[in-house]
Structures are given as structure tokens and as C-alpha cells.
Design a protein around this motif. Structure first.
Motif, PDB file in Angstrom:
ATOM      1  N   ILE A 140       1.169  -1.573  -0.183  1.00 41.42           N
ATOM      2  CA  ILE A 140       0.158  -0.339  -0.069  1.00 41.42           C
ATOM      3  C   ILE A 140       0.763   1.694  -0.237  1.00 41.42           C
ATOM      4  CG2 ILE A 140      -2.093   1.131   1.309  1.00 41.42           C
ATOM      5  CD1 ILE A 140      -3.268  -0.865   2.085  1.00 41.42           C
ATOM      6  N   ARG A 141       1.496   1.344   0.932  1.00 38.63           N
ATOM      7  CA  ARG A 141       2.468   2.177   1.160  1.00 38.63           C
ATOM      8  C   ARG A 141       3.820   2.895  -0.273  1.00 38.63           C
ATOM      9  NH1 ARG A 141       4.031   0.522   6.132  1.00 38.63           N
ATOM     10  NH2 ARG A 141       5.882  -0.156   5.470  1.00 38.63           N
ATOM     11  N   ILE A 142       4.017   1.342  -0.461  1.00 39.03           N
ATOM     12  CA  ILE A 142       4.708   1.785  -2.601  1.00 39.03           C
ATOM     13  C   ILE A 142       4.337   2.442  -3.383  1.00 39.03           C
ATOM     14  CG2 ILE A 142       5.696   0.815  -3.917  1.00 39.03           C
ATOM     15  CD1 ILE A 142       7.698  -1.163  -2.291  1.00 39.03           C
ATOM     16  N   ARG A 143       2.445   1.526  -3.446  1.00 38.60           N
ATOM     17  CA  ARG A 143       1.853   2.250  -4.565  1.00 38.60           C
ATOM     18  C   ARG A 143       1.185   4.681  -4.331  1.00 38.60           C
ATOM     19  NH1 ARG A 143      -3.723   0.143  -3.951  1.00 38.60           N
ATOM     20  NH2 ARG A 143      -4.084   1.393  -1.948  1.00 38.60           N
ATOM     21  N   GLU A 144       1.106   4.049  -2.818  1.00 38.29           N
ATOM     22  CA  GLU A 144       0.640   5.404  -2.268  1.00 38.29           C
ATOM     23  C   GLU A 144       2.153   6.671  -2.467  1.00 38.29           C
ATOM     24  OE1 GLU A 144      -0.793   5.123   1.742  1.00 38.29           O
ATOM     25  OE2 GLU A 144      -2.504   4.638   1.022  1.00 38.29           O
ATOM     26  N   ARG A 145       3.014   5.706  -2.799  1.00 39.19           N
ATOM     27  CA  ARG A 145       4.050   6.998  -2.417  1.00 39.19           C
ATOM     28  C   ARG A 145       4.657   7.332  -4.545  1.00 39.19           C
ATOM     29  NH1 ARG A 145       9.884   6.042   0.938  1.00 39.19           N
ATOM     30  NH2 ARG A 145      11.418   7.917   0.224  1.00 39.19           N
ATOM     31  N   PHE A 146       4.355   6.251  -4.390  1.00 39.43           N
ATOM     32  CA  PHE A 146       5.046   6.552  -6.035  1.00 39.43           C
ATOM     33  C   PHE A 146       3.790   6.443  -7.531  1.00 39.43           C
ATOM     34  CE2 PHE A 146       8.389   5.143  -4.039  1.00 39.43           C
ATOM     35  CZ  PHE A 146       9.535   5.634  -4.897  1.00 39.43           C
ATOM     36  N   PRO A 147       2.656   7.472  -7.530  1.00 36.90           N
ATOM     37  CA  PRO A 147       0.912   7.182  -7.695  1.00 36.90           C
ATOM     38  C   PRO A 147       1.156   6.993  -9.170  1.00 36.90           C
ATOM     39  CG  PRO A 147       1.216   8.895  -7.159  1.00 36.90           C
ATOM     40  CD  PRO A 147       2.231   8.218  -6.200  1.00 36.90           C
ATOM     41  N   ASP A 148       1.709   7.814 -10.321  1.00 40.44           N
ATOM     42  CA  ASP A 148       2.289   7.169 -11.495  1.00 40.44           C
ATOM     43  C   ASP A 148       2.683   6.543 -11.932  1.00 40.44           C
ATOM     44  OD1 ASP A 148       1.472  10.094 -11.499  1.00 40.44           O
ATOM     45  OD2 ASP A 148       2.802  11.381 -11.613  1.00 40.44           O
ATOM     46  N   LEU A 149       2.982   5.866 -11.107  1.00 43.42           N
ATOM     47  CA  LEU A 149       4.045   4.200 -11.715  1.00 43.42           C
ATOM     48  C   LEU A 149       3.337   3.027 -11.608  1.00 43.42           C
ATOM     49  CD1 LEU A 149       7.657   3.990 -10.447  1.00 43.42           C
ATOM     50  CD2 LEU A 149       7.422   3.946 -12.267  1.00 43.42           C
ATOM     51  N   PHE A 150       1.930   3.264 -10.830  1.00 43.20           N
ATOM     52  CA  PHE A 150       1.194   2.168 -10.523  1.00 43.20           C
ATOM     53  C   PHE A 150      -0.257   2.920 -11.156  1.00 43.20           C
ATOM     54  CE2 PHE A 150       4.156   1.147  -7.434  1.00 43.20           C
ATOM     55  CZ  PHE A 150       4.770   0.110  -8.303  1.00 43.20           C
ATOM     56  N   LYS A 151      -0.476   3.652 -11.691  1.00 46.04           N
ATOM     57  CA  LYS A 151      -2.050   3.618 -12.286  1.00 46.04           C
ATOM     58  C   LYS A 151      -2.212   3.114 -13.394  1.00 46.04           C
ATOM     59  CE  LYS A 151      -0.154   7.576 -15.102  1.00 46.04           C
ATOM     60  NZ  LYS A 151      -0.027   8.699 -15.302  1.00 46.04           N
ATOM     61  N   GLU A 152      -0.932   1.939 -13.692  1.00 43.13           N
ATOM     62  CA  GLU A 152      -2.017   1.690 -14.881  1.00 43.13           C
ATOM     63  C   GLU A 152      -2.232   0.369 -14.838  1.00 43.13           C
ATOM     64  OE1 GLU A 152      -1.524   2.676 -17.994  1.00 43.13           O
ATOM     65  OE2 GLU A 152      -0.080   4.465 -17.637  1.00 43.13           O
ATOM     66  N   GLU A 153      -3.709  -0.337 -15.242  1.00 44.90           N
ATOM     67  CA  GLU A 153      -4.309  -1.260 -15.019  1.00 44.90           C
ATOM     68  C   GLU A 153      -3.484  -1.955 -14.911  1.00 44.90           C
ATOM     69  OE1 GLU A 153      -7.702  -4.330 -16.864  1.00 44.90           O
ATOM     70  OE2 GLU A 153      -7.038  -2.394 -17.918  1.00 44.90           O
ATOM     71  N   TYR A 154      -2.974  -3.083 -13.811  1.00 47.94           N
ATOM     72  CA  TYR A 154      -2.738  -4.657 -13.174  1.00 47.94           C
ATOM     73  C   TYR A 154      -2.425  -5.290 -14.968  1.00 47.94           C
ATOM     74  CZ  TYR A 154      -1.078  -8.851 -12.169  1.00 47.94           C
ATOM     75  OH  TYR A 154       0.330  -9.898 -12.261  1.00 47.94           O
ATOM     76  N   HIS A 155      -1.487  -5.343 -15.237  1.00 50.24           N
ATOM     77  CA  HIS A 155      -0.447  -6.946 -15.593  1.00 50.24           C
ATOM     78  C   HIS A 155       0.189  -7.477 -15.473  1.00 50.24           C
ATOM     79  CE1 HIS A 155       0.344  -8.593 -20.245  1.00 50.24           C
ATOM     80  NE2 HIS A 155      -1.105  -9.761 -20.492  1.00 50.24           N
ATOM     81  N   PRO A 156       0.803  -9.277 -15.957  1.00 41.59           N
ATOM     82  CA  PRO A 156       1.563  -9.466 -14.635  1.00 41.59           C
ATOM     83  C   PRO A 156       3.003  -9.038 -15.961  1.00 41.59           C
ATOM     84  CG  PRO A 156       0.440 -11.033 -15.915  1.00 41.59           C
ATOM     85  CD  PRO A 156      -0.420  -9.967 -16.105  1.00 41.59           C
TER      86      PRO A 156
END
Length: 497
Positions: A140-156
């Protein structure tokens, strides 16, 4: 005059007692358990003096590499058997004392009739609920710290999550993924998203196999373990004598070692700090922690270059992923068509060597030594200060995060690496003690010196054996130093001041 001196002595005596009492109250043993330290107790300790580098205006993160240790786990079956043997021997000591009509007033009540909390458990080493929470919250913290990196729809292929095949590592990856992708799907009350965890991480798996199949490393570790045990013995004997005097039971050296292990398990897994840990003073805990840190340093860390050479495939994998991200940036590929983060979960045997390859927790002169692959001096005995702490280097869920930034307006370099250790910016001696380093400089100063090694060649060739005489001489000097420090703690404290 004599009366005044007597009063002054009494005041100093009570001041000393008060000072020790306050110090003991401030001492939290849960922060001093070496690599058995829980992440929450360790993550914010020891980073306050370093000022984060300024990130240039216009820089944006475009890729992230995570190398994380699994979360808090239960004792292994081997260790659970050790605790059963400890319970049996403690019972014998209590019975012997009663048969000899010795007083048990100094023996803690909990110790009389103690049984291991893990008695009867058939399996061990698995991730426990506290460990799941550590990785879930980290996600959760990594996603919140780097929101632009994790805004894409998930794909492996965009966010590959990789783990070694040991269950506690893969379970940690799952817990992390649930945190990272919470509220990203429709599964359950947390709106989780289904995701894939791959056990085909070439870099992580090759490091794990190194310990299992590399004959050179197995020979090195086998040759060093007796010496490591010898280093521990004077400390264990010193503390054993103190325990015997304190509690009037005939504890052995093995009892002391097992009680220290029990202390770490109780404090880390069960939040119990007033039983086994209560047997030791803060200064004794510091010494026992130091012996654990020595073992990690010698057998997994900077003690010998063969330890961290095995991290080279992982370091290559990290750099390759960054170069691919730069290529995607330069070619202006559509978001969602290329990898944004590579997330790996393994063990201390992976995290520690990788940390060493980055040159973390070193002075500048020490970094130059590891570039030449020379062994470093052992971390000094307490109360002397040191940089190497197992609780900081690789606590449960300990991690290194390398963030690639694109800085198009910067005239000197378009791409920079920021390194975080346990989520905190950390200086890299190879980059002028900065946590923010030009990518090309990072490759030249930190990565390139180690790329001369090939894993298969390293394990296949016969390592050069050091001459025995200098090693014996050094070991003798170290033993004399250990004994002299143990005899005169006051003198060592004065030397430090």
C-alpha cells in the motif's frame, strides 16, 4: 571532608542507579534482534542523520525495482527442536536445585515449568500473520508513494511479481500484491484484484541455488562457521557466568544461546519482552546482537567477496530492467505496453548480498575496498559505534527499492537512480554518498566493477586458499582483543569517549 566525600559518593551512586533505570526503560529489545527484528521495529531506526538529496525539478519516476525479504516467520523445525531441548534442560536445572534444597527465589516464575509455545507443532518456517501485514502494508505504501508508476491497469508484464519457491517468500509476494492492488478489482470487501506471482525469477533463483549447489561457497561457509562459533564463545561464556550468578542455576553456554534465541522469537513473534529477554541486561543484549551481526557479516555480507558476488546476476537483472524502461521512454511507447516495476521477494541470503553490491552501510574507504574485493574489518564490539546492524540491513520484510527517474530538462544526465533502503533514502558511497545518482555513473561506479564475475565460473573454479599463518595470527589477535574487552568494559567505554 570525609563526610562530604561520603555524601558525594552516595549521590553519585544513586545517580548511577537512576541513570541505568532510565536507560533500561528506554531500551526496546525488539529493535535489537539482528535479522529476527520485525520490520515495524526496524524501518525507521538509524536514518535520521542523512539528508535526502534534492530531486531535480521536472524529474518523474518511470520504473521501480524492489528486492524484499519475506516477512516475519515462525521458527523452523530445527529451531523448534532446540527450544524443546531447552525446556527439558531447564526442567532438569529446576529439579536439581530443589533436590539440593537450593532457594529458587531468584528464578523467575515463568521459567519454572516453562514449555515452548511451539511444542507439538509439526511444521515451521511459514509466514505468520504479522509477516503478512508487513508486506501488505508495504504494498500500500509503495503504491501511495509512487502513484504515477502504479496507475496503469494491472498486467503481469507491466508489474511482474516474482518470488523464490520457498513458501514464505511466495506468501510474502501474495500479501504484498494484495496491498499493492487493493481497491483495484472486485474481489471481496477489499475490492482486490487477482494477480500472478511467478517463481521463475532467474536472478533470485540462481542466488538461492548458489547456497544449495555452489561447491565453492559451501566450502567457504563450512570453513568459516567454526571460526564464527569461536568468536561467539567468549561472549556466551561471559554472559553465562553472569546468568549463573544472577539466578543461581547452572546454566551452560548452550542454554545461554538457546535462551537468546527464545528471547528473539518471543519479542519478534509474540511481543513478549519480559520473559527470556528479561533475563538479559541491555548491555548483554547488545553483545548477543553483535555476535549475530558478526555471523551475518562474515557468512553473508562484507566479510568475504564470495558472499556478495552471488548477487551479480540480480544486479544485472535490475540494470537490464532499467535499460528496457529507458528504451520504452525514448521510443515513447504507449502506457501499459511496457514494464513499470519489477517486484521480487526472497530471503536474507538474497537481500544481504544485493545490499552489499550497492555498497550500502559503508564508509568511502570501505567502499573502495569492496570494489577491490578485499574483506572488511569486523564490526567493532559494543559499546563502540558501527554501521553494520542486522536489524537494519535485513530485518523481516527488509527491502531495497531502486527508482529510475527521467529528468529530460537536466543538462548533465537525463536519467537518475534513487536508492531507498527500508523505504528511506540512503547514501551510496559509489555516488559521492548521495541517494540520487546519474544512471550512467551508477553503472560505471557501482555495477561495472562486479560484472567481471560469472556465476557458473565462480562455482566451478577452485578458489584461492589464503595462507594459514596470517589467518591464524589475525584470529589470535581477535581473541586477545575480545578477552581484553570483556575484562575491562569500563576501559573500552573511556576509549570510545
Amino acid at each position: 571532608m570525609k563526610t562530604s566525600m561520603a555524601v558525594l559518593s552516595l549521590v553519585l551512586f544513586w545517580f548511577s542507579i537512576l541513570s541505568h533505570s532510565i536507560a533500561d526503560q528506554a531500551f526496546d529489545v525488539r529493535q535489537h534482534l539482528s535479522t529476527v527484528t520485525r520490520y515495524g521495529a526496524a524501518k525507521d531506526v538509524g536514518y535520521g542523520s542523512f539528508e535526502q538529496s534534492s530531486i531535480y525539478e521536472g524529474c518523474t519516476p518511470i520504473h521501480l525495482n524492489l528486492v524484499a525479504r519475506h516477512g516475519t516467520r515462525s521458527p523452523t523445525k530445527k529451531r523448534m527442536r532446540e527450544l524443546d531441548r531447552l525446556a527439558s534442560h531447564l526442567g532438569e536445572l529446576i529439579r536439581d536445585a530443589k533436590e539440593q534444597n537450593l532457594s529458587l527465589q531468584k528464578v523467575p516464575i515463568w521459567l519454572q515449568g516453562w514449555k515452548s509455545p511451539w511444542k507439538g507443532k509439526l511444521k515451521g518456517g511459514e509466514l505468520i500473520s504479522k509477516g503478512e501485514d508487513e508486506l501488505y502494508d508495504l504494498g500500500i505504501r509503495i503504491r501511495e508513494r509512487f502513484p504515477d508508476l502504479f496507475k496503469e491497469e494491472y498486467h503481469p508484464d507491466v508489474y511482474p511479481i516474482k518470488a523464490t519457491q520457498v513458501p514464505r517468500a511466495s506468501a510474502s509476494a501474495v500479501a504484498f500484491g494484495m496491498g499493492l492492488l487493493s481497491e483495484k478489482g472486485s474481489l471481496g470487501p477489499g475490492h482486490h484484484r487477482a494477480f500472478a506471482v511467478s517463481s521463475e525469477s532467474r536472478a533470485s533463483d540462481i542466488m538461492l541455488r548458489f547456497y544449495d549447489s555452489c561447491e565453492n561457497y559451501k566450502a567457504f561457509r563450512g570453513s568459516q562457521e567454526p571460526a564464527v562459533n569461536k568468536l561467539k564463545e567468549p561472549i556466551l561464556d561471559e554472559i553465562t557466568a553472569a546468568l549463573v550468578s544472577r539466578f543461581e542455576l547452572n546454566f551452560t553456554r548452550q542454554d545461554t544461546a538457546s535462551l537468546w534465541f527464545l528471547c528473539k522469537q518471543e519479542a519478534s513473534l509474540l511481543d513478549i519482552t519480559d520473559q527470556a529477554c528479561g533475563l538479559f541486561s541491555p548491555s548483554e543484549v547488545a553483545l548477543l546482537e553483535w555476535t549475530d551481526d558478526l555471523e551475518v557479516f562474515i557468512l553473508k555480507g562484507y566479510g568475504k567477496s564470495i558472499n556478495y558476488r552471488m548477487g551479480v546476476p540480480l544486479l544485472e537483472d535490475v540494470v537490464q530492467s532499467m535499460e528496457q524502461a529507458i528504451k520504452a521512454q525514448e521510443e515513447q511507447l504507449a502506457p501499459g505496453s511496457y514494464e513499470k516495476a519489477r517486484l521480487r521477494f526472497a530471503h536474507a541470503e538474497t537481500v544481504v548480498p544485493f545490499t552489499c553490491l550497492l555498497g550500502l552501510f559503508l564508509e568511502q574507504s570501505e567502499f573502495q575496498q569492496i570494489q577491490r574485493e578485499q574483506p572488511l574489518e569486523l564490526p567493532p564490539r559494543p559499546p563502540h559505534s558501527r554501521n553494520w546492524w542486522g536489524s537494519s540491513v535485513a530485518p523481516f520484510a527488509g527491502n531495497n527499492i531502486l527508482v529510475l527517474h527521467s529528468c529530460p530538462s537536466n543538462p548533465s544526465s537525463k536519467y537518475f537512480i534513487q536508492v531507498l533502503h527500508n523505504e528511506h533514502p540512503i547514501p551510496m558511497p559509489g555516488c559521492n554518498n548521495s541517494d540520487f545518482c546519474p544512471f550512467e555513473e551508477f553503472k560505471k561506479m557501482i555495477v561495472a566493477p562486479h560484472l567481471k564475475h560469472d556465476y557458473n565460473a565462480l562455482c566451478a573454479k577452485k578458489l584461492e586458499q589464503p595462507e594459514l599463518k596470517p589467518e591464524t595470527s589475525k584470529l589470535s589477535q581477535l581473541f586477545r582483543w575480545l578477552f581484553s574487552m570483556g575484562r575491562d568494559e569500563t576501559q573500552s567505554t573511556k576509549a570510545e569517549l
